[in-house]
Write an enzyme that holds these catalytic residues in place. Structure first.
Site, PDB file in Angstrom:
ATOM      1  N   TYR A 142      -6.121   9.998   6.925  1.00 27.17           N
ATOM      2  CA  TYR A 142      -5.055  10.984   6.722  1.00 27.17           C
ATOM      3  C   TYR A 142      -5.099  12.143   7.708  1.00 27.17           C
ATOM      4  O   TYR A 142      -4.259  13.035   7.637  1.00 27.17           O
ATOM      5  CB  TYR A 142      -5.122  11.548   5.293  1.00 27.17           C
ATOM      6  CG  TYR A 142      -4.614  10.574   4.278  1.00 27.17           C
ATOM      7  CD1 TYR A 142      -5.373   9.460   3.940  1.00 27.17           C
ATOM      8  CD2 TYR A 142      -3.381  10.743   3.679  1.00 27.17           C
ATOM      9  CE1 TYR A 142      -4.922   8.545   3.023  1.00 27.17           C
ATOM     10  CE2 TYR A 142      -2.916   9.828   2.766  1.00 27.17           C
ATOM     11  CZ  TYR A 142      -3.682   8.734   2.432  1.00 27.17           C
ATOM     12  OH  TYR A 142      -3.232   7.822   1.531  1.00 27.17           O
ATOM     13  N   LYS A 208     -16.353   1.275   0.921  1.00 29.21           N
ATOM     14  CA  LYS A 208     -16.367  -0.072   1.496  1.00 29.21           C
ATOM     15  C   LYS A 208     -17.439  -0.057   2.588  1.00 29.21           C
ATOM     16  O   LYS A 208     -17.189  -0.365   3.764  1.00 29.21           O
ATOM     17  CB  LYS A 208     -14.966  -0.404   2.056  1.00 29.21           C
ATOM     18  CG  LYS A 208     -14.802  -1.830   2.549  1.00 29.21           C
ATOM     19  CD  LYS A 208     -14.450  -2.813   1.461  1.00 29.21           C
ATOM     20  CE  LYS A 208     -14.324  -4.219   2.015  1.00 29.21           C
ATOM     21  NZ  LYS A 208     -14.228  -5.255   0.982  1.00 29.21           N
ATOM     22  N   ASP A 241     -12.922  -2.946  -3.560  1.00 25.96           N
ATOM     23  CA  ASP A 241     -12.227  -4.135  -4.076  1.00 25.96           C
ATOM     24  C   ASP A 241     -12.803  -4.558  -5.418  1.00 25.96           C
ATOM     25  O   ASP A 241     -12.069  -4.965  -6.330  1.00 25.96           O
ATOM     26  CB  ASP A 241     -12.235  -5.288  -3.062  1.00 25.96           C
ATOM     27  CG  ASP A 241     -13.532  -5.426  -2.300  1.00 25.96           C
ATOM     28  OD1 ASP A 241     -14.308  -4.464  -2.254  1.00 25.96           O
ATOM     29  OD2 ASP A 241     -13.782  -6.514  -1.754  1.00 25.96           O
ATOM     30  N   ASP A 265      -6.157   7.753  -2.965  1.00 28.45           N
ATOM     31  CA  ASP A 265      -4.699   7.710  -3.079  1.00 28.45           C
ATOM     32  C   ASP A 265      -4.281   6.451  -3.843  1.00 28.45           C
ATOM     33  O   ASP A 265      -3.515   6.493  -4.811  1.00 28.45           O
ATOM     34  CB  ASP A 265      -4.098   7.717  -1.673  1.00 28.45           C
ATOM     35  CG  ASP A 265      -2.609   7.949  -1.667  1.00 28.45           C
ATOM     36  OD1 ASP A 265      -2.043   8.223  -2.748  1.00 28.45           O
ATOM     37  OD2 ASP A 265      -2.005   7.856  -0.593  1.00 28.45           O
TER      38      ASP A 265
END
Ligand code: NAD
Length: 377
Positions: A142, A208, A241, A265
């Protein structure tokens, strides 16, 4: 909310001799103005005194004056240090960059708090869900460091990446994902501070790190170090995930989630879906010097001007603002009034009805009337 200790709030003398909070009020665009009107009426019905400094931001402001975030709006927030904001549209692909991202960056509102609580009476497969998402608000993809495909800048980046020993196709666009030790540390500290103040049992860091070893890996390393300073709160971590799957299957295992910006988000909308929809998900952006309260949802432009969408998310953002301002009693009363209207299920908006076409659904303003009546009951 909880960073309130660290902020000098601006309180003015009200006309009746009591104290009033000066708050920057940003209607936004799309459904923003009608939702903000409803939230404002509900906040005023608590009898807490406000002096609203109305300022503009968003697509309408861009169309009128060519700037979606005028300096006057930022100046107001820097002065009042507290704002409540309606959603603002961000054009996809091209056009101006997100007003929300700019606001968070300009005011260093690094903590995005998004409680996801399923109130009695909502349509959800997760009754009783009560988790809190703590999203890092200033870093990650971002930051807006991007190089458009085909430009000399993108070509230079691609050449540099080549010099560093990696290959990127020459027809690539590139977005950079910076995650710092400093940014990770302060957001994980904020998550633990929130957990302690609100007697939450567990903080889970989401990442991740198996793939992005130097960004998410750093976030995880820092999260573990911060957790070791707070042994009284349980700590765990999970790959993003896997979280998406586990949250659906065993949501009771999660309590406070702390995430880098992009995952935060996405998981915010997931959380909103789990508690009955975007119309119910409020939030807060908090920094050391200022705080801006706003819903998780966007401007829902297809409903603009129809007096149709649910103002709960913005009203709950108002509840969090009241807590931040130290108005705990008013916050509890407003939250209870909202919860009662939802529990009764009669004067609620279409998204809270079993059938979204239910003709007994009320509009935004009548939902606000119902909350105000409940407050005064
Ligand atoms: P959105 O959240 O505006 O709407 C998606 C759908 O969710 C709507 O069509 C509607 O079905 C439902 N919904 C949203 N708010 C609701 C409410 N209060 N009551 C009932 N149903 C509601 O998402 P979008 O359509 O992807 O985004 C529209 C614009 O908003 C985009 O320009 C986006 O960039 C912007 N946006 C702004 C913010 C913000 O200002 N903080 C946040 C997210 C998206």
């Amino acid at each position: 909310m909880d960073a309130r200790d660290s902020i000098a709030r601006r309180v003015l003398d009200a006309k009746d001799g009591g104290l009033a909070h000066e708050v920057t009020f940003i209607p936004g665009d799309g459904t923003g103005p009608e939702l903000m009107q409803a939230a404002r009426r509900a906040l005023e019905a608590t009898e807490v005194q406000f002096v609203w400094d109305v300022q503009q931001a968003g697509l309408d402001e861009f169309s009128r004056h060519g700037n979606p975030l005028p300096p006057a709006t930022l100046d107001s927030l820097r002065r009042t240090r507290v704002g409540i904001k309606g959603p603002t549209t961000t054009p996809v692909g091209s056009g101006f960059r997100s007003v929300n991202v700019a606001l968070r960056k300009e005011l260093d509102l690094y903590t995005c708090l998004r409680p996801c609580k399923a109130y009695e009476g909502v349509r959800t497969r997760f009754p009783g869900l009560d988790i809190v998402i703590v999203r890092e608000n200033t870093e990650d993809v971002y930051t807006g460091i991007e190089y458009q495909e085909g430009t000399p800048q993108a070509a230079r980046m691609i050449a540099l990446i080549g010099e560093l020993g990696a290959g990127v196709r020459s027809d690539s666009g590139i977005s950079i994902k910076p995650i710092s030790r400093f940014g990770s540390e302060r957001i994980v500290e904020a998550a633990f501070a929130y957990a302690k103040r609100n007697r939450r049992r567990r903080v889970t860091a989401v990442h991740k790190a198996n793939i992005m070893k130097f960004t998410d890996g750093l976030f995880l390393e820092v999260a573990r170090k911060v957790a070791s300073r707070h042994p009284e709160v349980e700590f765990g971590d999970i790959i993003i995930d896997n979280l998406a799957n586990q949250l659906m299957q065993w949501p009771q295992d999660y309590d406070v989630l702390v995430l880098p910006n992009l995952y935060g988000d996405v998981v915010s909308d997931l959380g909103a879906g789990m508690i009955g929809g975007l119309g119910l998900a409020g939030g807060a952006n908090i920094g050391e010097e200022a705080a801006v309260f706003e819903a998780t949802h966007g401007s829902a432009p297809k409903y603009a001007g129809l007096d149709k969408v649910n103002p709960t998310a913005l009203m709950l953002s108002g509840v969090y603002m009241l807590r931040y301002l130290g108005e705990d009693d008013a916050a509890a009363r407003l939250e209870h009034a909202i919860a009662e209207v939802i529990r009764k299920g009669e004067r609620v908006t279409f998204d809270l009805k079993e059938d979204r076409n239910d003709p007994t659904a009320v509009g935004t303003s009548e939902f606000a009337d119902a909350v105000i009546e409940e407050l005064n009951a």
